[in-house]
Design a protein around this motif. Structure first.
Motif, PDB file in Angstrom:
ATOM      1  N   THR A 105       0.832  -1.201   0.000  1.00  0.00           N
ATOM      2  CA  THR A 105       0.000   0.000   0.000  1.00  0.00           C
ATOM      3  C   THR A 105       0.861   1.243   0.000  1.00  0.00           C
ATOM      4  N   ASP A 106       0.512   2.203  -0.840  1.00  0.00           N
ATOM      5  CA  ASP A 106       1.246   3.454  -0.971  1.00  0.00           C
ATOM      6  C   ASP A 106       0.698   4.459   0.031  1.00  0.00           C
ATOM      7  N   ALA A 107       1.549   4.898   0.964  1.00  0.00           N
ATOM      8  CA  ALA A 107       1.100   5.832   1.996  1.00  0.00           C
ATOM      9  C   ALA A 107       0.680   7.168   1.405  1.00  0.00           C
ATOM     10  N   LEU A 108       1.350   7.592   0.335  1.00  0.00           N
ATOM     11  CA  LEU A 108       0.983   8.863  -0.290  1.00  0.00           C
ATOM     12  C   LEU A 108      -0.400   8.790  -0.913  1.00  0.00           C
ATOM     13  N   GLU A 109      -0.738   7.661  -1.513  1.00  0.00           N
ATOM     14  CA  GLU A 109      -2.077   7.500  -2.081  1.00  0.00           C
ATOM     15  C   GLU A 109      -3.133   7.516  -0.982  1.00  0.00           C
ATOM     16  N   GLU A 126       7.176  10.239   4.634  1.00  0.00           N
ATOM     17  CA  GLU A 126       7.121  11.283   3.598  1.00  0.00           C
ATOM     18  C   GLU A 126       6.928  12.677   4.187  1.00  0.00           C
ATOM     19  N   ALA A 159       2.074  11.445   5.461  1.00  0.00           N
ATOM     20  CA  ALA A 159       2.228  10.080   4.956  1.00  0.00           C
ATOM     21  C   ALA A 159       3.494   9.501   5.573  1.00  0.00           C
TER      22      ALA A 159
END
Length: 273
Positions: free
Chosen positions: A2-6, A139, A136
């Motif tokens: 899973t992409d934290a930014l998404e 990030e 995120a």
């Protein structure tokens, strides 16, 4: 993976929409309510309506995720991701027309328990101020495109924030806690919305924050904001009915932890004898 930014982008989008609804309902409540009790009823409906909107938007975008909200039943998902949501943090402020309230949304991975999950993404949106705080994992944290950083030095003393429980039986203990930290404080703020207090720590508007008895949805998003802004967030006395959450820049967090880690009597924790 899973992409934290998404996840952060989704949290921000949903928080903005939910915040706009909360603000509309707040305006309608001021117009329609003739008494305090009626206004409280409107607020209750707004809380539920805003959470329903958040839940529907997240389910549509990520149907397999779990959900843990203040106003509705928990739902376990099958992706390993759970959304931890406070639809209107600072409900009393909201009811009284005080602008310190927020929509708080966090995405966490793992068991949806604060001491076991891994926070991935966060959004705290303050509708009355139009401010969206986002983070995120790995990030950073930001506000309006500006990277956030906790305060590093407090030569005049630390500007601290806290909150009190609504049960009168806990007030003496909360006041005793305040007395214990005042030697390191420049001053104290008590705004009434944990997610915003934590966001303000992340933004350097406050140097530190502490409070007993918070629920997971109160701090899930704000804690990640502080961590990604270079600060520290811990919980102590977790075996009690009212664990203590401590947040701040590294130095302030360490000093608060030292002052607040002394054993307390049950009455000071608000647990009775």
């Amino acid at each position: 993976m899973t992409d934290a930014l998404e996840l952060s982008a989704l949290a921000a989008e949903v928080a903005r929409e939910a915040g706009a609804l909360a603000r509309r309902r707040r305006d309608e409540g001021v117009t329609l309510a003739a008494t305090k009790s009626t206004l409280a009823d409107i607020v209750t409906e707004a809380d539920r309506e805003v959470e329903e909107l958040i839940r529907a938007r997240l389910r549509a975008a990520r149907p397999g995720d779990g959900f843990l909200g203040e106003e509705s039943d928990a739902e376990r998902g099958d992706t390993g991701i759970t959304w931890v949501v406070d639809p209107i943090d600072g409900t009393v402020n909201y009811a009284y027309g005080i602008p310190s309230y927020a929509v708080s949304i966090a995405a966490v991975r793992g068991v949806p328990e604060p001491d076991e999950w891994e926070a991935l993404a966060a959004a705290v949106f303050a509708p009355a101020h139009g401010e969206l705080f986002g983070a995120a994992r790995d990030e950073g944290a930001w506000l309006a495109g500006r990277r956030l950083a906790v305060t590093a030095e407090t030569p005049a003393g630390a500007l601290l924030a806290t909150g009190f429980g609504y049960d009168p039986a806990t007030h003496d203990g909360d006041l005793a806690t305040v007395r214990s930290v005042m030697p390191m404080a420049r001053d104290l703020r008590r705004a009434g919305a944990a997610s915003l207090d934590l966001a303000y720590v992340a933004a350097g508007r406050l140097d530190g924050y502490f409070e007993r008895g918070l629920k997971p949805w109160d701090f899930a998003a704000g804690a990640l904001l502080v961590a990604e802004a270079g600060g520290a967030v811990t919980r102590i006395d977790t075996a009690s009915a009212r664990p203590m959450l401590i947040a701040g820049g590294l130095d302030v967090h360490a000093r608060l932890s030292d002052l607040l880690s002394a054993p307390l009597e049950p009455a000071q924790r608000g647990e009775g004898s």
